[in-house]
Design a protein around this motif. Structure first.
Motif, mmCIF file in Angstrom:
data_model
loop_
_atom_site.group_PDB
_atom_site.id
_atom_site.type_symbol
_atom_site.label_atom_id
_atom_site.label_comp_id
_atom_site.label_asym_id
_atom_site.label_seq_id
_atom_site.Cartn_x
_atom_site.Cartn_y
_atom_site.Cartn_z
ATOM 1 N N ALA A 138 0.813 -1.219 0.000
ATOM 2 C CA ALA A 138 0.000 0.000 0.000
ATOM 3 C C ALA A 138 0.846 1.269 0.000
ATOM 4 N N GLY A 139 2.163 1.118 0.064
ATOM 5 C CA GLY A 139 3.033 2.287 0.060
ATOM 6 C C GLY A 139 3.194 2.949 1.406
ATOM 7 N N LYS A 140 2.711 2.311 2.473
ATOM 8 C CA LYS A 140 2.818 2.903 3.807
ATOM 9 C C LYS A 140 4.190 2.658 4.431
ATOM 10 N N LEU A 141 4.848 1.590 4.021
ATOM 11 C CA LEU A 141 6.178 1.253 4.514
ATOM 12 C C LEU A 141 7.098 1.036 3.324
ATOM 13 N N GLU A 142 8.370 1.372 3.504
ATOM 14 C CA GLU A 142 9.320 1.184 2.412
ATOM 15 C C GLU A 142 9.839 -0.251 2.367
ATOM 16 N N LEU A 143 10.100 -0.834 3.540
ATOM 17 C CA LEU A 143 10.625 -2.192 3.617
ATOM 18 C C LEU A 143 9.854 -2.998 4.644
ATOM 19 N N GLY A 144 9.755 -4.297 4.415
ATOM 20 C CA GLY A 144 9.297 -5.224 5.426
ATOM 21 C C GLY A 144 10.397 -6.234 5.681
ATOM 22 N N ILE A 145 10.660 -6.517 6.952
ATOM 23 C CA ILE A 145 11.610 -7.564 7.326
ATOM 24 C C ILE A 145 10.785 -8.576 8.091
ATOM 25 N N VAL A 146 10.404 -9.644 7.411
ATOM 26 C CA VAL A 146 9.246 -10.434 7.828
ATOM 27 C C VAL A 146 9.452 -11.925 7.550
ATOM 28 N N THR A 147 8.486 -12.720 8.032
ATOM 29 C CA THR A 147 8.333 -14.079 7.521
ATOM 30 C C THR A 147 7.829 -13.962 6.091
ATOM 31 N N LEU A 148 8.553 -14.527 5.151
ATOM 32 C CA LEU A 148 8.206 -14.341 3.743
ATOM 33 C C LEU A 148 6.908 -15.070 3.407
ATOM 34 N N PRO A 149 6.113 -14.490 2.507
ATOM 35 C CA PRO A 149 4.849 -15.130 2.114
ATOM 36 C C PRO A 149 5.068 -16.534 1.575
ATOM 37 N N GLU A 270 7.819 -3.578 -5.976
ATOM 38 C CA GLU A 270 8.641 -3.633 -7.182
ATOM 39 C C GLU A 270 8.657 -2.318 -7.952
ATOM 40 N N ARG A 271 7.645 -1.472 -7.755
ATOM 41 C CA ARG A 271 7.596 -0.206 -8.497
ATOM 42 C C ARG A 271 8.021 0.992 -7.644
ATOM 43 N N ARG A 272 8.558 0.713 -6.473
ATOM 44 C CA ARG A 272 8.962 1.817 -5.602
ATOM 45 C C ARG A 272 10.452 2.071 -5.734
ATOM 46 N N THR A 273 10.824 3.342 -5.869
ATOM 47 C CA THR A 273 12.230 3.713 -5.889
ATOM 48 C C THR A 273 12.744 3.683 -4.460
ATOM 49 N N LEU A 274 13.660 2.775 -4.175
ATOM 50 C CA LEU A 274 14.140 2.639 -2.810
ATOM 51 C C LEU A 274 15.127 3.750 -2.464
ATOM 52 N N SER A 275 14.994 4.262 -1.260
ATOM 53 C CA SER A 275 15.872 5.326 -0.784
ATOM 54 C C SER A 275 17.285 4.792 -0.574
ATOM 55 N N GLY A 276 18.231 5.726 -0.469
ATOM 56 C CA GLY A 276 19.602 5.325 -0.149
ATOM 57 C C GLY A 276 19.669 4.611 1.184
ATOM 58 N N ALA A 277 18.832 5.036 2.135
ATOM 59 C CA ALA A 277 18.815 4.393 3.451
ATOM 60 C C ALA A 277 18.342 2.952 3.346
#
Length: 288
Positions: A138-149, A270-277
């Motif tokens: 939904a674009g609310k978070l840049e990354l998830g560090i999670v149990t993978l689907p 996949e369509r989000r430009t990831l930040s340098g961070a």
């Protein structure tokens, strides 16, 4: 349109409350109301119906909402792209992660990250992995560090970081603790305490049991693995936990026909430009 007005609109639309939107945005409720009023004046239509304490979206609001989200996402992508031109690593990095990963996997990585990139403000949200994946989509978070689907999700890219073997555990005084080996059917004869049915971990177990033609008798379900460990330890039932959580309060049960594993790792849109961070954090995480 002013991005502050759009942010206020999205917050009210998603929370259904001016008060909760104000809390999310760190503003006063009158400030949020003022921004909504300004946006309504710009578009010439009401966005919310206020009946008592209930706030509902008008047809105009439902039409505007996806465009507002897309506009803010593209502006944020532009900011990230521009920040990378001079090689700076700064700004705000929003991450969603589970309590288990946050407690047991992330601390060394985050410690190194904050030492190397002190200009980055980490915005960490602890939530179920499934919800974190939804928030990334939904674009609310840049990354998830999670149990993978367990099944690929459209538009969600993922990378395994840690393989996470799962084991069947019981309390030391549980009837199964004295057995050298247990079949899936024998296991299912005893009550279980398991992760919630909506979780990827639950699905991994139940699918494995279904292949053996059995279903678990679930006495209680919760999303918190530390809580499950405690419930197993007091004898409430058997469960499946990461092998890394095994200690002298639990007994591992050998179920030869159940070889369970989940993968922990990164997800991003996949369509989000990831930040340098975000890219810097990804480089610090090991490849699984």
């Amino acid at each position: 349109m002013d991005t502050q007005l759009l942010s206020a609109f999205i917050a009210v639309a998603e929370t259904g409350s001016f008060t909760q939107a104000a809390t999310r945005l760190h503003l006063s409720q009158p400030a949020v109301s003022k921004r909504i009023g300004a946006l309504e004046a710009q578009i010439g239509q009401a966005l919310f119906d206020r009946v008592g304490r209930t706030v509902s979206l008008t047809e105009a609001a439902r039409t505007l909402l996806p465009y507002a989200r897309k506009a803010l996402q593209e502006i944020e992508d532009a900011r990230r792209a521009l920040s990378q031109l001079d090689g700076r690593v700064g700004g705000r990095l929003s991450i969603g992660t589970s309590h288990h990963i946050g407690l047991h996997r992330l601390p060394p990585v985050l410690g190194q990250f904050t030492r190397e990139f002190a200009q980055v403000d980490l915005d960490i949200h602890f939530m179920d992995s499934e919800l974190a994946c939804e928030a990334v989509l939904a674009g609310k978070l840049e990354l998830g560090i999670v149990t993978l689907p367990t099944e690929p999700l459209a538009s969600l890219r993922q990378r395994r970081v840690w393989p996470d073997p799962l084991i069947v555990v019981v309390a030391p005084d549980h009837p199964l603790a004295r057995r050298r080996q247990v079949s899936p059917r024998q296991l299912a004869e005893h009550a279980a305490v398991l992760p919630d049915a909506a979780t990827y971990t639950h699905r991994i177990l139940t699918h494995a049991l279904e292949r053996e033609g059995v279903r678990p008798h679930v006495r209680l379900a919760t999303n918190y693995l530390e809580t499950l460990k405690m419930l197993v330890g007091i004898g409430l039932g058997w469960s499946v936990l990461p092998e890394s959580m095994l200690d002298d309060t639990l007994v591992r049960i050998d179920v030869p026909r159940l070889r369970l594993r989940r993968d922990l790792g990164l997800v991003w849109h996949e369509r989000r430009t990831l930040s340098g961070a975000a890219q810097a954090l990804m480089r610090l995480l090991p490849a699984g």
